[in-house]
Write an enzyme that holds these catalytic residues in place. Structure first.
Site, PDB file in Angstrom:
ATOM      1  CD  GLU A 130      30.677  33.637  33.702  1.00 37.00           C
ATOM      2  OE1 GLU A 130      29.436  34.211  34.267  1.00 37.00           O
ATOM      3  OE2 GLU A 130      31.321  32.321  34.554  1.00 37.00           O
TER       4      GLU A 130
ATOM      5  CD  GLU B   5      33.932  35.113  36.686  1.00 36.61           C
ATOM      6  OE1 GLU B   5      34.431  35.166  37.780  1.00 36.61           O
ATOM      7  OE2 GLU B   5      33.912  35.369  35.483  1.00 36.61           O
TER       8      GLU B   5
END
Ligand code: GLA
Ligand code: GLA
Length: 673
Positions: A302, A145
């Site tokens: 995720e 991320e």
């Protein structure tokens, strides 16, 4: 790569060796076929600078391979170890007040730091050399991320990198002064050394400078990604390299520009616990992921099996919700469903974040549902590789997101992301799949749609206006929301009356923006209600025989008597303009009219509110209907084929229980819906 990926982040360095065998045994039990390994393992594999220890990772990869679990191997660059901060204090992140922050969390580095780039190169190269040809390693996961915490560093190194970036964009100082409108408030620069990253100042900062800063910061993070990616590609040919996005949640990375840089778009998504209809936010994030992937399959890297630990109130998922969420992502083009994380941590920041294997182990409800999910994905593996294509697209643009929401606009109540999500949600409610597509998409891509939505497109480039004009002239329908088409890339007004760049296409002028006081409304003469915004609009003089129609007027408020909804034929297409901001039933009515006018119908007419129905299609003509019942009542959907989860024939009508899901391989030629 597995057909449908199923698994999660795997952090074996948090556990003793004996747990690893147990992990692999249970992964097999659940049907896990892919883990993202070692995302935060830097201090495990390089405990001190240049002292590497791969013994643990060797063993874990061997165990996973033996167990038939494929590895998405991560570079650990999301979390430099304490030795790094000690050795390279200049590489630590500096906040907007100029405070250098310390380590002890993650992503504590400056993305422009040469030391950071050097050390990530060393560790990425070591990993790729060691495991690049390992049969278990099927994909690479660069960092994590990117920019989640450290997108905007304010250190001297960043300032220098920013100046270099600005030179490339604007050429010389004259170009910069022009672009930034530095005549205002005496901001003219006479030397590059004066140019800084906009951070702290007593008053408001220059908006064009801020926009450039956001672009630069996204580019710097992208450079971090490409840097590692290229190192890996040389040593691990043929394996896809990616990094996990946060499409629809994270504002500061221009994923539309990043999409072409990854071999597979992967996305992380977490439900907003406070939103009882968070599944529509899920759909938005998934549809945006697909748009960034150019319509190709992508992967949900995720999500959570149940609660997260970082929202104020972390509600747990109800029984069946995890399956429904997973299939909702897959319905919208994900080739799998992965989680943060495999085994729930027993220490550290995220120990209260749910996992596939909870603290309570195999006896828990969550574990049972994980095993059921693995089995379900096994049954629907044939959908992998198929695609989803809506007939409606909402155009999405990070530069507009930044520009509209940086403050200093007529009303704080008109936000970019909130508008886009609200429009998307209302289309969702009508049973229609709405693609979310980069606003920079070519006319070719746009021409696939019957209807385009442009909820709040404040910043309009000539390219976008040209593409939209061509799209409408060729027969497309377009709906434009208020305060659109006004400024260029540098936040400078387009010349002439509002709405500058869109004036001609929309066939109207706006005399004045008339934002409303908080919590007040305006009424239209067709019964709709507007909030936040009104405008004094005038239809343009007819161009040839083409007249701009006034479809509704303001009945009250600051623009009373003036046009509120307008439409105009252009070529064989149609544009509509809304001079106020709608929500709820009024927004639904606006969009229902537009869908109807463009000839777009629900994927499953009559399925009912809260029942999500999405079709994936394969190139060979097969198609699958995903039915997700988010309501507490049974739902009926008209379809035929084989329901894959229960392996039963469906002849004409399918009943899906409260909260239930179904995946139907449709028989016969797929219909047009
Ligand atoms: C103050 C300042 C002006 C201008 C106005 C409007 O009065 O003196 O320069 O900024 O506010 O915002
Ligand atoms: C993000 C991160 C993960 C984890 C999860 C859950 O998606 O990528 O490492 O922190 O959130 O909080």
């Amino acid at each position: 790569m597995p057909r449908l990926a199923f698994g999660g982040d795997y952090n074996p360095d948090q556990w003793d060796r004996d747990v690893w065998r147990e992990d692999v045994r249970l992964m097999r039990r659940a049907g896990v076929n892919l883990v993202s390994l070692g995302i935060f393992s830097w201090s495990w594999i390089e405990p001190d600078q240049d002292r590497f220890d791969f013994s643990g990772l060797d063993e874990v990869i061997a165990l996973l391979h033996e167990g038939g679990v494929s590895v998405d191997l991560a570079t650990p660059s999301a979390s430099p170890p304490p030795w790094f901060s000690e050795a390279y204090p200049d590489a630590l992140f500096v906040d907007h007040l100029g405070r250098r922050l310390g380590h002890g969390s993650r992503q504590g580095f400056c993305p422009s730091s040469p030391a950071y780039r050097r050390r990530t190169a060393v560790v990425a190269a070591r990993l790729a050399r060691r495991y690049g040809e390992h049969p278990a390693v099927v994909m690479w996961h660069v960092g994590n991320e990117l920019g989640g915490y450290n997108a905007h560093c304010h250190c001297p190194t960043t300032a220098e990198a920013f100046r270099t970036w600005l030179r490339a964009r604007h050429g010389d100082l004259d170009g910069l002064n022009r672009a930034w409108g530095t005549a205002f408030w005496s901001q003219r620069y006479s030397a590059w050394s004066q140019v800084r990253v906009p951070g702290s100042a007593p008053g408001r900062l220059n908006p064009a400078q801020q926009l450039d800063h956001y672009r630069f910061a996204s580019d710097e993070l992208l450079a971090c990604y490409r840097w590692e990616r290229d190192i890996i590609r040389r040593r691990s040919p043929g394996r896809p390299v990616t990094t996990n996005f946060m499409a629809g949640t994270f504002k500061w990375v221009d994923y539309c520009r990043w999409g072409p840089e990854v071999d597979l778009v992967t996305n992380d998504h977490y439900l907003t616990a406070a939103d009882p209809e968070a599944h529509t936010g899920l759909a938005f994030s998934a549809d945006l992921s697909r748009g960034i992937a150019g319509g190709r399959p992508w992967l949900l890297m995720e999500h959570s099996t149940s609660a997260v630990q970082w929202q104020p109130r972390n509600t747990a998922k109800r029984p069946g919700e995890m399956l429904r969420n997973s299939l909702a992502h897959i319905a919208r083009g994900s080739d799998g469903a992965c989680f943060f994380q495999w085994r729930q941590s027993d220490s550290g920041v995220e120990k209260w974040h749910s996992a596939m294997l909870p603290h309570g182990g195999e006896s828990t409800r969550i574990w049972q549902e994980v095993v059921q999910l693995g089995a379900a994905l096994g049954r629907i593996g044939e959908v992998a590789g198929s695609t989803v294509a809506g007939e409606v697209a909402l155009l999405w643009d990070y530069e507009n997101y930044w520009a509209l929401e940086m403050g200093g606009r007529p009303s704080v109540d008109l936000g970019y992301a909130a508008e886009a999500e609200a429009w998307h949600r209302e289309v969702w409610r009508q049973g229609v799949v709405c693609d979310v597509v980069p606003a920079t998409a070519s006319t070719d891509v746009l021409s696939r749609y019957r209807l385009l939505l442009l909820p709040a497109h404040y910043l309009a480039t000539p390219e976008t206006v040209r593409a939209l004009t061509a799209y409408v002239h060729a027969g497309g329908h377009l709906v434009v929301g208020p305060f659109s088409g006004l400024v260029d890339r540098d936040d400078r007004l387009h010349p002439g009356p509002y709405p500058g760049a869109l004036r001609e296409l929309l066939g109207l002028t706006v005399d004045e923006f008339l934002p409303l006081r908080e919590n007040t409304t305006v009424t239209l003469d067709n019964g709709l209600t507007g909030r936040v915004w009104a405008e004094a609009v005038h239809p343009a003089d007819p161009v040839g025989a083409v007249r701009t129609a006034v479809d509704a007027r303001f009945a009250d408020g600051p623009a009373a008597g003036g046009p509120a909804l307008l439409s105009r034929r252009a070529g064989t297409g149609l544009v509509r303009y809304a001079a106020t901001r709608f929500e709820g039933a009024s927004l639904r009515a606006l969009l229902a009219g537009a869908l109807d006018g463009a000839g777009v119908g629900s994927t499953a007419p009559g399925a009912g509110d809260g029942v999500e129905v999405v079709r994936r299609r394969a190139q060979d003509g097969r198609s699958w209907l995903f039915v997700l019942n988010h309501t507490e009542d049974a739902a009926e959907v008209v379809c035929g084929g084989v329901e894959l989860l229960s392996d039963t024939a469906v002849a004409g009508r399918l009943t899906v229980g409260p909260g239930g899901v179904a995946v139907v391989r449709e028989s016969g030629p797929p219909d047009a819906g």
